[in-house]
Design an enzyme around this catalytic site. Structure first.
Site, PDB file in Angstrom:
ATOM      1  N   CYS A 195       0.836  -1.205   0.000  1.00 26.09           N
ATOM      2  CA  CYS A 195       0.000   0.000   0.000  1.00 26.09           C
ATOM      3  C   CYS A 195       0.870   1.253   0.000  1.00 26.09           C
ATOM      4  O   CYS A 195       1.399   1.657   1.036  1.00 26.09           O
ATOM      5  CB  CYS A 195      -0.922  -0.010   1.215  1.00 26.09           C
ATOM      6  SG  CYS A 195      -1.938   1.466   1.340  1.00 26.09           S
ATOM      7  N   CYS A 231      -0.498   4.084   2.182  1.00 23.49           N
ATOM      8  CA  CYS A 231      -0.291   3.881   3.631  1.00 23.49           C
ATOM      9  C   CYS A 231       1.181   4.092   4.013  1.00 23.49           C
ATOM     10  O   CYS A 231       1.482   4.698   5.027  1.00 23.49           O
ATOM     11  CB  CYS A 231      -0.689   2.484   4.053  1.00 23.49           C
ATOM     12  SG  CYS A 231      -2.174   1.844   3.300  1.00 23.49           S
ATOM     13  N   ASP A 232       2.093   3.548   3.231  1.00 19.46           N
ATOM     14  CA  ASP A 232       3.490   3.452   3.665  1.00 19.46           C
ATOM     15  C   ASP A 232       4.468   4.330   2.879  1.00 19.46           C
ATOM     16  O   ASP A 232       5.642   4.416   3.252  1.00 19.46           O
ATOM     17  CB  ASP A 232       3.969   1.985   3.548  1.00 19.46           C
ATOM     18  CG  ASP A 232       3.143   1.058   4.427  1.00 19.46           C
ATOM     19  OD1 ASP A 232       2.664   1.522   5.485  1.00 19.46           O
ATOM     20  OD2 ASP A 232       2.971  -0.111   4.056  1.00 19.46           O
TER      21      ASP A 232
END
Ligand code: NAP
Length: 306
Positions: free
Chosen positions: A133, A136-137
């Site tokens: 992701c 997200c990261d």
């Protein structure tokens, strides 16, 4: 316990739309989600192809707007995992985190989960350089070197997203031709200093004791292998459905996706499927929402007959 007319499982675009349509048609409906609503939209940086938003819209923003559409409608919200389904229409009982939830129809809208790359050490290095992701990261890799694996729209979109954050993005695809949109490829190719594209290449090994430090890439055409220093690896090699809780007689295709007719009816009466979990070619937020509306209508007609 009174039986719901419909239990919708999964609160991505398909599930939210189905719940909205069912509630508006007067059915008693619950929408069950494992964590929070939005599904894969929450992991998408921006959508450029959702009608009505010519400038694009952030994935989480579209997810919020869709969820807000349920405000004021009689949609019961359940949080938990659907673990099993017993019975036949119109007397199903779903088990949600150990609790029985009786329902007359079931709408399966649980989408699909990312597939791992399948190289040694991948699992060990998840959260230590390996991610599925970028939204997200990605921020953990600001100014660092990252690789993206895959040749579909997800890999290409997220490589573009990461190009704004990372020092360098290496896009690695196992074939010469990309599966994703040409427009994305053109954009990626227009950033030669920033984006490196490795075609006909596969990742064969990951390196690093506590964190990822490098990857080995093999050119499948020449057989040449080389180690490349790398801080992050984002894997976008497609997705797989989670249908273990559904009856074995429910027809799936050879990849496990649920087979439906054009009305989203599955092979089991009273069970409908919508969105990415269906066996189909075009997996988009807009098609998921369309599937959700169709499934809700089909469930409504089914309920009128039973
Ligand atoms: P996808 O379209 O199935 O693409 C997966 C990619 O990963 C393919 O290029 C495939 O290579 C490659 N791959 C598969 N297994 C691999 C392995 N073991 N090692 C290396 N590479 C591997 O998946 P996706 O990109 O996640 O997209 C899923 C669906 O959502 C698609 O229908 C897509 O169009 C849609 N989507 C749309 C948008 C958009 O329109 N904005 C955005 C994201 C996703 P091959 O090409 O060689 O098979």
């Amino acid at each position: 316990m009174t039986s719901l007319d419909a239990l919708v499982v999964g609160a991505g675009p398909a599930g939210i739309t189905a719940a909205m349509y069912l509630a508006r048609s007067g059915c008693s409906v619950a929408l069950c989600e494992r964590l929070t609503s939005g599904g894969q939209m929450l992991m998408t940086a921006a959508l450029e192809n959702y009608p009505g938003f010519p400038e694009g819209i952030k994935g989480y923003e579209l997810a919020d707007r869709m969820a807000a559409h349920l405000d004021g409608l009689a949609v019961e919200r359940l949080t938990g995992d659907v673990q099993a389904l017993a019975g036949k229409a119109p007397d199903f009982t779903a088990t949600v985190d150990g609790r029985p939830v009786p329902c007359r129809t079931l709408l399966v809208c649980t989408g699909a989960k990312h597939r791992p790359l399948g190289v040694p050490d991948e699992e060990r290095l998840v959260g230590r350089g390996v991610s599925y992701c970028a939204v997200c990261d990605g921020n953990f890799f600001r100014g660092r070197r990252v690789a993206v694996v895959g040749g579909g729209n997800s890999a290409m979109e997220e490589a573009l997203y990461l190009s704004k954050i990372a020092a360098e993005v290496t896009l690695i695809h196992r074939r010469d031709e990309f599966r994703g949109a040409k427009l994305y490829l053109q954009r990626l190719e227009s950033m030669p200093g920033k984006v490196v594209i490795l075609r006909s290449s596969v990742v064969t090994a990951l390196h690093g004791e506590s964190d990822l430090t490098g990857i080995t890439v093999r050119n499948v055409a020449t057989g040449e292998e080389r180690q490349i220093p790398m801080d992050g690896l984002f894997v976008y090699v497609g997705s797989a459905p989670e249908t273990a809780y559904l009856p074995p007689e429910l027809e799936r295709d050879d990849r496990g996706f649920i087979v439906t007719d054009t009305e989203m009816r599955t092979s089991v009466p009273g069970i409908f499927a919508a969105g990415d979990i269906r066996s189909k070619n075009c997996r988009q937020v807009i098609t998921a929402a369309g599937d959700g509306a169709t499934a809700a209508h089909a469930a409504f007609l089914f309920l009128e007959r039973v």
